[in-house]
Enzyme design. Structure first.
Site, mmCIF file in Angstrom:
data_model
loop_
_atom_site.group_PDB
_atom_site.id
_atom_site.type_symbol
_atom_site.label_atom_id
_atom_site.label_comp_id
_atom_site.label_asym_id
_atom_site.label_seq_id
_atom_site.Cartn_x
_atom_site.Cartn_y
_atom_site.Cartn_z
ATOM 1 N N SER A 76 158.048 -70.959 -1.110
ATOM 2 C CA SER A 76 157.198 -69.819 -1.490
ATOM 3 C C SER A 76 157.594 -68.493 -0.858
ATOM 4 O O SER A 76 157.129 -67.442 -1.296
ATOM 5 C CB SER A 76 155.747 -70.100 -1.101
ATOM 6 O OG SER A 76 155.126 -70.858 -2.090
ATOM 7 N N LYS A 79 158.776 -65.787 -3.080
ATOM 8 C CA LYS A 79 157.875 -65.004 -3.946
ATOM 9 C C LYS A 79 157.859 -63.519 -3.568
ATOM 10 O O LYS A 79 157.725 -62.638 -4.418
ATOM 11 C CB LYS A 79 156.449 -65.555 -3.850
ATOM 12 C CG LYS A 79 156.309 -66.976 -4.388
ATOM 13 C CD LYS A 79 154.960 -67.575 -3.995
ATOM 14 C CE LYS A 79 154.776 -68.980 -4.537
ATOM 15 N NZ LYS A 79 153.545 -69.629 -4.034
ATOM 16 N N TYR A 253 147.916 -67.339 2.097
ATOM 17 C CA TYR A 253 146.968 -68.056 1.228
ATOM 18 C C TYR A 253 145.544 -68.001 1.773
ATOM 19 O O TYR A 253 145.100 -66.946 2.184
ATOM 20 C CB TYR A 253 147.435 -69.513 1.019
ATOM 21 C CG TYR A 253 148.844 -69.595 0.542
ATOM 22 C CD1 TYR A 253 149.209 -69.051 -0.679
ATOM 23 C CD2 TYR A 253 149.825 -70.172 1.316
ATOM 24 C CE1 TYR A 253 150.507 -69.109 -1.124
ATOM 25 C CE2 TYR A 253 151.133 -70.237 0.881
ATOM 26 C CZ TYR A 253 151.466 -69.694 -0.343
ATOM 27 O OH TYR A 253 152.750 -69.750 -0.766
ATOM 28 N N VAL A 271 156.151 -74.065 1.848
ATOM 29 C CA VAL A 271 155.934 -75.478 2.165
ATOM 30 C C VAL A 271 157.163 -76.143 2.805
ATOM 31 O O VAL A 271 157.092 -77.285 3.244
ATOM 32 C CB VAL A 271 155.482 -76.304 0.933
ATOM 33 C CG1 VAL A 271 154.091 -75.911 0.495
ATOM 34 C CG2 VAL A 271 156.476 -76.213 -0.204
HETATM 35 O O1 DON Z 1 155.573 -74.181 -6.447
HETATM 36 C C1 DON Z 1 155.537 -74.893 -5.461
HETATM 37 O O2 DON Z 1 154.619 -75.663 -5.277
HETATM 38 C C2 DON Z 1 156.634 -74.788 -4.421
HETATM 39 N N1 DON Z 1 157.903 -74.587 -5.002
HETATM 40 C C3 DON Z 1 156.371 -73.655 -3.473
HETATM 41 C C4 DON Z 1 155.030 -73.757 -2.830
HETATM 42 C C5 DON Z 1 154.950 -73.154 -1.501
HETATM 43 O O3 DON Z 1 155.900 -73.025 -0.756
HETATM 44 C C6 DON Z 1 153.596 -72.826 -1.099
HETATM 45 N N2 DON Z 1 153.568 -72.477 0.285
HETATM 46 N N3 DON Z 1 152.947 -72.740 1.187
#
Ligand code: DON
Length: 330
Positions: A76, A79, A253, A271
């Protein structure tokens, strides 16, 4: 004269900054809380003991401890940078018609859109990031991916690659993200080619970096968009304000409020266990430790940043509102 780090009330030289990082690393390496992400099967294989902290200043000084060369997928944290590229491609006004700037108070993967505008709430949650990525210009999938990889090259200072196993792992299991894309297609927030947008989103999340890279990328945002190691511009200066604002209010978040209150600097987690934090006009911080808390933020990463903020007095609304800086000596 020795280089001095002057952070609010605290004056430290480079060797003390390194020892601050070493002390934090030894203090928190025994913290065993949290669990590595396993909803993307490939991420579940990561070693939970990996741990690194890195600081890069806007004048290019580097301080790093632990496994800072260990590679991982950016997830993430990507982003932030995709949002910058979408802003450069379309301008602020148009991007605002497709994605808002309001924190959700909900999980990063919640399937919600703003009731009235039907926009995803912000570019830092999954729905908003998929909408943002769908805006990245290019004549086809390859050109769009190459533009994203070129962008990461500008921020990191080197070629970057997509981890194909992580990409395909997420692509074949990312049903929730696919559901969000369909919902946004229904409301006209994303165009017809949702599979291409989703592929690019999964690819940007699977870009391989290390903790050193996170700090360089953060330092680039801290340095008004110019990479302090290469001296090259990575993003138009006018969008730094937009990027850092949404990081500050939405980057962590449903922990964003407490983060702003306690740590007090713009940041983004992933994540993968990475946290990228920006001290405007001063430094970029990268922390990597895979075990996550219930909100998807690195457990050790959050603790390290809380303590770094206190020790170096980094909170935006304390210690002169970020006027402190690490100064170069002779
Ligand atoms: O879209 C997803 O679920 C993952 N590629 C990225 C999510 C993420 O890193 C959220 N962060 N805490």
């Amino acid at each position: 004269m020795a280089k001095q780090a002057n952070s609010g009330d605290l004056e430290i030289n480079p060797s003390s900054l390194l020892s601050v990082l070493q002390d934090l690393h030894s203090k928190y390496k025994s913290l065993q809380e949290g669990a590595v992400a396993n909803y993307i099967p490939e991420l579940a294989k990561v070693n939970p003991d990996l741990f690194s902290i890195c600081i890069v200043t806007v004048d290019g000084q580097v301080y790093e401890v632990g496994d800072y060369q260990q590679l991982f997928t950016i997830q993430s944290i990507s982003k932030v940078f995709a949002y910058g590229l979408a802003l450069e491609d379309h301008g602020r006004d148009y991007v605002l018609t497709r994605v808002g700037v309001e924190p959700t108070g909900d999980a990063f993967n919640s399937i919600i859109l703003d009731e009235q505008s039907k926009r995803p709430y912000n570019p830092m949650v999954n729905a908003g990031a998929i909408a943002t990525t769908s805006l990245i210009k290019g004549t086809g999938a390859t050109e769009r991916l190459n533009r994203v990889l070129d962008m990461f090259h500008r921020y990191t200072g080197h070629d970057v690659f997509v981890d194909i196993s992580v990409f395909t792992s997420e692509r074949s299991t990312g049903h929730r993200n696919r559901a969000m894309a369909h919902l946004m297609l229904n409301f006209g927030m994303i165009d017809q080619n949702i599979e291409q947008a989703l592929d690019l989103y999964f690819q940007q999340c699977a870009v391989i970096v290390n903790c050193h890279d996170l700090a360089v990328m953060a330092a680039t945002l801290a340095n008004k968009g110019v990479n302090p190691i290469t001296g090259k511009r990575a993003v138009d200066h006018q969008y730094i304000k937009d990027i850092l604002s949404v990081m500050y209010t939405c980057g962590m978040y449903n922990f964003a409020g407490e983060w702003a209150y306690t740590v007090g600097i713009p940041a983004k987690s992933g994540v993968c266990g990475g946290i990228l934090a920006v001290v405007p006009n001063q430094m970029g911080i990268g922390v990597f430790s895979p075990p996550l808390d219930a909100r998807g933020n690195s457990v050790r990463g959050v603790e390290v940043c809380k303590e770094l903020s206190q020790q170096l007095c980094l909170h935006m609304f304390a210690c002169g509102g970020g006027s402190s800086k690490i100064e170069s000596g002779e």
